[in-house]
Design an enzyme around this catalytic site. Sequence first.
Site, PDB file in Angstrom:
ATOM      1  N   GLU A   1     -14.200  43.001  23.644  1.00 38.48           N
ATOM      2  CA  GLU A   1     -14.781  42.071  24.610  1.00 38.48           C
ATOM      3  C   GLU A   1     -15.563  42.716  25.840  1.00 38.48           C
ATOM      4  O   GLU A   1     -15.300  42.339  26.862  1.00 38.48           O
ATOM      5  CB  GLU A   1     -13.906  40.884  24.932  1.00 38.48           C
ATOM      6  CG  GLU A   1     -12.570  41.288  25.305  1.00 38.48           C
ATOM      7  CD  GLU A   1     -11.481  40.334  25.603  1.00 38.48           C
ATOM      8  OE1 GLU A   1     -11.715  38.976  24.879  1.00 38.48           O
ATOM      9  OE2 GLU A   1     -10.752  40.316  26.455  1.00 38.48           O
TER      10      GLU A   1
ATOM     11  N   ARG B   1     -19.793  43.627  31.249  1.00 34.53           N
ATOM     12  CA  ARG B   1     -20.475  44.190  32.106  1.00 34.53           C
ATOM     13  C   ARG B   1     -21.519  44.894  31.208  1.00 34.53           C
ATOM     14  O   ARG B   1     -22.909  44.916  31.429  1.00 34.53           O
ATOM     15  CB  ARG B   1     -19.897  45.011  33.221  1.00 34.53           C
ATOM     16  CG  ARG B   1     -20.870  45.630  34.222  1.00 34.53           C
ATOM     17  CD  ARG B   1     -20.036  46.844  34.843  1.00 34.53           C
ATOM     18  NE  ARG B   1     -18.630  46.240  35.279  1.00 34.53           N
ATOM     19  CZ  ARG B   1     -18.618  45.530  36.476  1.00 34.53           C
ATOM     20  NH1 ARG B   1     -19.589  45.450  37.214  1.00 34.53           N
ATOM     21  NH2 ARG B   1     -17.201  45.245  36.741  1.00 34.53           N
TER      22      ARG B   1
ATOM     23  N   TYR C   1     -17.262  43.904  46.672  1.00 34.24           N
ATOM     24  CA  TYR C   1     -16.377  45.371  45.995  1.00 34.24           C
ATOM     25  C   TYR C   1     -17.165  46.622  46.803  1.00 34.24           C
ATOM     26  O   TYR C   1     -16.875  47.618  46.189  1.00 34.24           O
ATOM     27  CB  TYR C   1     -16.722  45.304  44.438  1.00 34.24           C
ATOM     28  CG  TYR C   1     -16.488  44.210  43.661  1.00 34.24           C
ATOM     29  CD1 TYR C   1     -14.917  43.753  43.794  1.00 34.24           C
ATOM     30  CD2 TYR C   1     -17.242  43.685  42.967  1.00 34.24           C
ATOM     31  CE1 TYR C   1     -14.704  42.736  42.773  1.00 34.24           C
ATOM     32  CE2 TYR C   1     -16.969  42.375  42.192  1.00 34.24           C
ATOM     33  CZ  TYR C   1     -15.614  42.176  42.067  1.00 34.24           C
ATOM     34  OH  TYR C   1     -15.469  41.059  41.232  1.00 34.24           O
TER      35      TYR C   1
ATOM     36  N   CYS D   1     -25.754  34.731  57.193  1.00 36.69           N
ATOM     37  CA  CYS D   1     -25.000  34.832  58.448  1.00 36.69           C
ATOM     38  C   CYS D   1     -23.671  35.664  58.361  1.00 36.69           C
ATOM     39  O   CYS D   1     -22.903  35.237  58.697  1.00 36.69           O
ATOM     40  CB  CYS D   1     -24.648  33.676  59.202  1.00 36.69           C
ATOM     41  SG  CYS D   1     -26.426  32.743  59.425  1.00 36.69           S
TER      42      CYS D   1
ATOM     43  N   TYR E   1     -22.361  39.735  36.497  1.00 34.11           N
ATOM     44  CA  TYR E   1     -21.497  39.286  37.725  1.00 34.11           C
ATOM     45  C   TYR E   1     -22.435  39.197  38.848  1.00 34.11           C
ATOM     46  O   TYR E   1     -22.004  39.152  40.049  1.00 34.11           O
ATOM     47  CB  TYR E   1     -20.487  40.299  38.070  1.00 34.11           C
ATOM     48  CG  TYR E   1     -19.363  40.691  36.633  1.00 34.11           C
ATOM     49  CD1 TYR E   1     -18.838  39.529  36.518  1.00 34.11           C
ATOM     50  CD2 TYR E   1     -19.492  41.793  36.103  1.00 34.11           C
ATOM     51  CE1 TYR E   1     -17.934  39.810  35.311  1.00 34.11           C
ATOM     52  CE2 TYR E   1     -18.620  42.040  35.181  1.00 34.11           C
ATOM     53  CZ  TYR E   1     -17.932  40.742  34.609  1.00 34.11           C
ATOM     54  OH  TYR E   1     -16.911  41.114  33.635  1.00 34.11           O
TER      55      TYR E   1
HETATM   56  C1  LIG Z   1     -13.665  40.840  32.565  1.00 32.78           C
HETATM   57  C2  LIG Z   1     -12.944  40.772  31.181  1.00 32.78           C
HETATM   58  C3  LIG Z   1     -13.617  41.413  30.256  1.00 32.78           C
HETATM   59  C4  LIG Z   1     -14.877  41.983  30.447  1.00 32.78           C
HETATM   60  O1  LIG Z   1     -14.821  43.240  31.330  1.00 32.78           O
HETATM   61  P1  LIG Z   1     -16.120  44.074  31.473  1.00 32.78           P
HETATM   62  O2  LIG Z   1     -15.586  45.076  32.389  1.00 32.78           O
HETATM   63  O3  LIG Z   1     -17.134  43.318  32.255  1.00 32.78           O
HETATM   64  O4  LIG Z   1     -16.435  44.496  30.151  1.00 32.78           O
HETATM   65  C5  LIG Z   1     -12.874  41.359  29.031  1.00 32.78           C
HETATM   66  N1  LIG Z   1     -11.855  40.899  28.775  1.00 32.78           N
HETATM   67  C6  LIG Z   1     -11.234  40.133  29.789  1.00 32.78           C
HETATM   68  C7  LIG Z   1      -9.845  39.524  29.541  1.00 32.78           C
HETATM   69  C8  LIG Z   1     -11.822  39.952  31.153  1.00 32.78           C
HETATM   70  O5  LIG Z   1     -10.856  39.411  32.023  1.00 32.78           O
END
Ligand SMILES: *Cc1c(COP(=O)(O)O)cnc(C)c1O
Length: 473
Positions: free
Chosen positions: A323, A326, A367, A394, A423
């Site tokens: 999944e 980014r 970050y 501000c 993001y």
């Molecule tokens: C944020 C997240 C992702 C994606 O992470 P990336 O670093 O953006 O690829 C996948 N799985 C879970 C459970 C997440 O919280």
Amino acid sequence: MLLTDREAKTGEQFLPPSNPETVLSPNQQLFPLTATVNEQDCLEIGGCDVTALVQQFGSPLYILDETTLRTTCRQYRDAFTKYYPGASQVIYASKAWSCMAVVSAIASEGLGFDVVSGGELYTTITALEKSGFSEREISEKIYFHGNNKSLAELELAVEAQCQIIVDNWLELETLATYAAYRKQVVPIVIRLTPGIECHTHEYIRTGHLDSKFGFDPNQLDAVFTFISEQKFLNCLGLHAHIGSQIFELQPHQDLGGVLADWFKKALDYGLPMEALNVGGGLGICYTEADDPPTIEEWVKTVAKAVKTACEQRHLPLPKLIAEPGRSLIGSAGITAYTVGSRKVIPELRTYIAVDGGMSDNPRPITYQSIYQAVIANKMRTPAQEKVTIAGKHCESGDILVKDLDLPETSLGDILVVVGTGAYNYSMASNYNRLPRPAAVLVSDGEANLIIRRETYEDLIRQDLLPERLVENA
Ligand SMILES: *Cc1c(COP(=O)(O)O)cnc(C)c1O
């Protein structure tokens, strides 16, 4: 002429890539794949002049390159087909940027979605319905995450029949009760904390034991026992996600073994396990200093790790799910701003302020993220000064880019920050009551508005004024 990351240093003469046929991994590029510089020295994305886009749609403006987004989806999918002999599914971590057009484009490339709230679930379901997917296709595409799902959110997910990634005991027990009450079998996946460390910012690390996400491994025997006694819970898989913006491959490789161990255990408990979900986490290039592996290398590592670990344990090959968030959309997006005021502190620093900042990109202040930027209407002008790009909020910390080499800038120049596809919009706020920017999707010289710019009326839409506060009412 294509711009690749090596050539995209501000102030240097841009050169055509030595081999334009090379297949680039979008997450290794600073600019979207379609970036070029036109005759007027202006940056073009998706065949659209960025300065013209700002004229048409206003500033600041999120610009999303459809070619880069679709190429990334295909690279992920093709790599899984190439390196994993079993079934696989790539699902987009939609928290990176959730809106109707993004969901629709990614779904049309055959990907699924992970959602982490009722709002993301609603957006995804609505976009998929409007894009013509059937109820069944929708339920197969969506996985619902979250470490504190409300009852209302769980009801929405059960109603949509998507898989629910169960994070903790409260959720497990709630779902068991609710599924039994509805007499509906609910497909679930168990999220575990794999105890794997990786090197990234501590706010986006999730795999180490001291994490708020997932079941601690020492709970899993009890979890599997509980599930095996539930008539209405169908435990189909295991999930782990170790963190975000990761450049190392080793943690992802280690994860294969950890998941396979628990997969074997779950099968021993008689659970109908069929899938392992390895999460996301692959990093992207925000500056020339970043050096993430390619999408293909990442997928190859993950696929081999799971395949090898399962073979060693004599397990059937599970369906492999990843999944990415980014790395799927980050490099496809840029943000265009208009240059405004300037403050020169002799021998110390020159600040150049733009018309957005931490409200449209909260990553630097959250970050300490580092970004790269260019002046879109002076792409071939050599760099002449070192400046710091400040937002208009501000907060002294509202800095988008520190110590950036830029050509001499003037009022009205268009500054483009690259790598803002992930993001940024999804974390945007109305801090200082700034209306959130518009977003356009560009492709082949065409630009479509996908998110309308907020208006001042939008800002007060939810406000109420109790009568007793109104004098002479
Ligand atoms: C944020 C997240 C992702 C994606 O992470 P990336 O670093 O953006 O690829 C996948 N799985 C879970 C459970 C997440 O919280």
